[in-house]
Design a protein around this motif. Structure first.
Motif, PDB file in Angstrom:
ATOM      1  N   PRO A 243     -57.945  29.903  27.462  1.00  0.00           N
ATOM      2  CA  PRO A 243     -58.068  30.365  26.065  1.00  0.00           C
ATOM      3  C   PRO A 243     -59.497  30.730  25.678  1.00  0.00           C
ATOM      4  N   MET A 244     -60.499  30.024  26.237  1.00  0.00           N
ATOM      5  CA  MET A 244     -61.897  30.326  25.920  1.00  0.00           C
ATOM      6  C   MET A 244     -62.260  31.744  26.356  1.00  0.00           C
ATOM      7  N   ILE A 245     -61.693  32.191  27.480  1.00  0.00           N
ATOM      8  CA  ILE A 245     -61.983  33.533  27.988  1.00  0.00           C
ATOM      9  C   ILE A 245     -61.117  34.587  27.311  1.00  0.00           C
ATOM     10  N   VAL A 246     -59.844  34.272  27.129  1.00  0.00           N
ATOM     11  CA  VAL A 246     -58.895  35.275  26.636  1.00  0.00           C
ATOM     12  C   VAL A 246     -59.009  35.514  25.132  1.00  0.00           C
ATOM     13  N   SER A 247     -59.203  34.443  24.348  1.00  0.00           N
ATOM     14  CA  SER A 247     -59.170  34.607  22.892  1.00  0.00           C
ATOM     15  C   SER A 247     -60.253  35.547  22.355  1.00  0.00           C
ATOM     16  N   PRO A 248     -61.510  35.507  22.863  1.00  0.00           N
ATOM     17  CA  PRO A 248     -62.474  36.492  22.366  1.00  0.00           C
ATOM     18  C   PRO A 248     -62.118  37.929  22.736  1.00  0.00           C
ATOM     19  N   ILE A 249     -61.533  38.117  23.918  1.00  0.00           N
ATOM     20  CA  ILE A 249     -61.119  39.465  24.317  1.00  0.00           C
ATOM     21  C   ILE A 249     -60.039  39.982  23.374  1.00  0.00           C
ATOM     22  N   ILE A 250     -59.066  39.106  23.080  1.00  0.00           N
ATOM     23  CA  ILE A 250     -58.013  39.490  22.136  1.00  0.00           C
ATOM     24  C   ILE A 250     -58.607  39.770  20.763  1.00  0.00           C
TER      25      ILE A 250
ATOM     26  N   ILE B 141     -58.336  26.500  20.283  1.00  0.00           N
ATOM     27  CA  ILE B 141     -59.312  27.557  20.544  1.00  0.00           C
ATOM     28  C   ILE B 141     -60.457  27.470  19.539  1.00  0.00           C
ATOM     29  N   SER B 142     -61.490  28.233  19.807  1.00  0.00           N
ATOM     30  CA  SER B 142     -62.693  28.208  18.984  1.00  0.00           C
ATOM     31  C   SER B 142     -62.601  29.218  17.845  1.00  0.00           C
ATOM     32  N   THR B 143     -62.713  28.743  16.609  1.00  0.00           N
ATOM     33  CA  THR B 143     -62.769  29.671  15.475  1.00  0.00           C
ATOM     34  C   THR B 143     -64.018  30.548  15.569  1.00  0.00           C
ATOM     35  N   THR B 144     -65.096  29.992  16.108  1.00  0.00           N
ATOM     36  CA  THR B 144     -66.329  30.765  16.281  1.00  0.00           C
ATOM     37  C   THR B 144     -66.103  31.944  17.213  1.00  0.00           C
ATOM     38  N   HIS B 145     -65.438  31.705  18.334  1.00  0.00           N
ATOM     39  CA  HIS B 145     -65.207  32.773  19.302  1.00  0.00           C
ATOM     40  C   HIS B 145     -64.374  33.900  18.696  1.00  0.00           C
ATOM     41  N   VAL B 146     -63.298  33.551  17.998  1.00  0.00           N
ATOM     42  CA  VAL B 146     -62.398  34.601  17.539  1.00  0.00           C
ATOM     43  C   VAL B 146     -62.981  35.406  16.381  1.00  0.00           C
ATOM     44  N   ILE B 147     -63.676  34.757  15.436  1.00  0.00           N
ATOM     45  CA  ILE B 147     -64.231  35.533  14.325  1.00  0.00           C
ATOM     46  C   ILE B 147     -65.413  36.374  14.794  1.00  0.00           C
ATOM     47  N   THR B 148     -66.232  35.850  15.699  1.00  0.00           N
ATOM     48  CA  THR B 148     -67.373  36.628  16.200  1.00  0.00           C
ATOM     49  C   THR B 148     -66.906  37.847  16.969  1.00  0.00           C
ATOM     50  N   SER B 149     -65.919  37.654  17.851  1.00  0.00           N
ATOM     51  CA  SER B 149     -65.414  38.791  18.632  1.00  0.00           C
ATOM     52  C   SER B 149     -64.682  39.788  17.746  1.00  0.00           C
ATOM     53  N   ALA B 150     -63.980  39.289  16.720  1.00  0.00           N
ATOM     54  CA  ALA B 150     -63.301  40.198  15.783  1.00  0.00           C
ATOM     55  C   ALA B 150     -64.320  41.049  15.032  1.00  0.00           C
ATOM     56  N   ILE B 151     -65.435  40.446  14.622  1.00  0.00           N
ATOM     57  CA  ILE B 151     -66.492  41.201  13.951  1.00  0.00           C
ATOM     58  C   ILE B 151     -67.044  42.288  14.875  1.00  0.00           C
TER      59      ILE B 151
END
Length: 331
Positions: free
Chosen positions: A136-143, A274-284
């Motif tokens: 999830p750490m690798i996949v969630s930011p990509i998504i 999963i990390s909220t930091t990872h997903v919001i940063t990658s979404a931005i």
């Protein structure tokens, strides 16, 4: 039962939750504040309330944290492992907050757990670490990056004939909802992680049987996360809201809508922390790339991503170092 050790571990767990709150408050509100959809204090108050509510919306993530990452011995030895794990995570949270780096409290905690478990010769469930943490750490930011890009393209197409000024005013209002959804997802994910640790400590100390989460554990973990959120993490907020890209209201809405949907899906469908930091940063980043690729400050983004990869080893190393003197003094 080691009552003193149990009280100390629960106290440190709650302090970790507090640092998690102010470390991650930017995740929920940075975009809304940077686009002036909400004032900083109004945004923090809203995020604190929604964090509190989100903590009561499920148990799946807490169960994963409590069962699928490590198994410790019962009694004092197990409490020392948890204590060292939490100190490692707190140290990383404070260091990255000081430098304004949006890193993951989630992976700091998991790194601390693995590092302390290895130092204490406890069992690490490597399959669980791989399936529930690393993948999830690798996949969630990509998504987050891809979905953020696509959502922003959809917004641009749907509102292509709208008056730009009217559309921005509308999206400022919409951001109130998307920021609330993001804060609710943060509470759903991050409060449960500490709940899992507290339940582990209760089980290790032979105070509780089974993996059920007592209502008082839910409340105190949610309350500490909310208090930390309301305290605010302004250093990280500036990085997320301004340094990656200058956001406008439609972009802020698209990023928050993307990140919150990923948080809910992983919590309810996969029970993956999963990390909220990872997903919001990658979404931005994904949202910003629709303007033009060079609009995203990729140098800043690169430093953030590098921080993600060293989070678990760094927190694990600190936890292992903390374990040995604590073990020697107390055992």
């Amino acid at each position: 039962m080691d009552t003193f050790g149990l009280v100390v571990v629960i106290g440190v767990a709650l302090f970790f939750t507090y640092t998690n709150g102010f470390h991650d408050s930017a995740n929920a509100i940075a975009t809304s504040v940077s686009t002036r959809a909400l004032t900083p204090r109004a945004a923090l108050a809203m995020a604190a309330v929604m964090n509190l509510a989100g903590a009561f919306f499920g148990n799946g993530v807490a169960t994963t944290v409590g069962k699928d990452i490590i198994t410790t011995p019962s009694g004092k030895q197990g409490l020392i492992v948890l204590f060292a794990a939490l100190v490692g995570a707190i140290a990383w949270n404070l260091a990255t907050w000081y430098f304004g780096l949006p890193s993951s409290s989630t992976h700091a905690l998991f790194g601390g757990m693995v590092g302390a478990a290895l130092a204490g010769a406890s069992t690490v469930h490597w399959r669980g670490v791989l399936d529930k943490v690393v993948i999830p750490m690798i996949v969630s930011p990509i998504i987050g990056l891809v979905v953020g890009y696509l959502v922003m393209l959809a917004v641009l197409w749907i509102f292509r004939r709208s008056n730009p000024h009217k559309a921005k005013r509308g999206f400022r209002i919409a951001q109130t909802v998307s920021a609330a959804a993001m804060a609710l997802g943060h509470g759903l994910q991050d409060a449960q992680k500490t709940m899992g640790i507290v339940v582990m400590s209760l089980t290790i100390a032979d105070v509780q049987q089974g993996s059920g989460i007592p209502i008082w554990v839910k409340f105190v973990c949610a309350a500490m996360l909310s208090l930390g959120t309301y305290a605010g993490g302004w250093r990280i907020m500036r990085t997320l809201g301004r340094k990656i890209i200058e956001l406008d209201p439609p972009q802020g809405f698209a990023a928050e809508a993307t990140a919150s949907s990923i948080l809910y899906t992983t919590a309810y469908v996969f029970q993956a922390p999963i990390s909220t930091t990872h997903v919001i940063t990658s979404a931005i980043m994904g949202v910003g790339a629709t303007k033009r690729v060079k609009a995203v400050r990729w140098g800043v983004a690169k430093n953030i991503v590098m921080g993600w990869f060293i989070t678990m080893p760094a927190a694990g190393l600190v936890a292992a170092v903390i374990y040995w003197p604590t073990h020697l003094v107390l055992d």
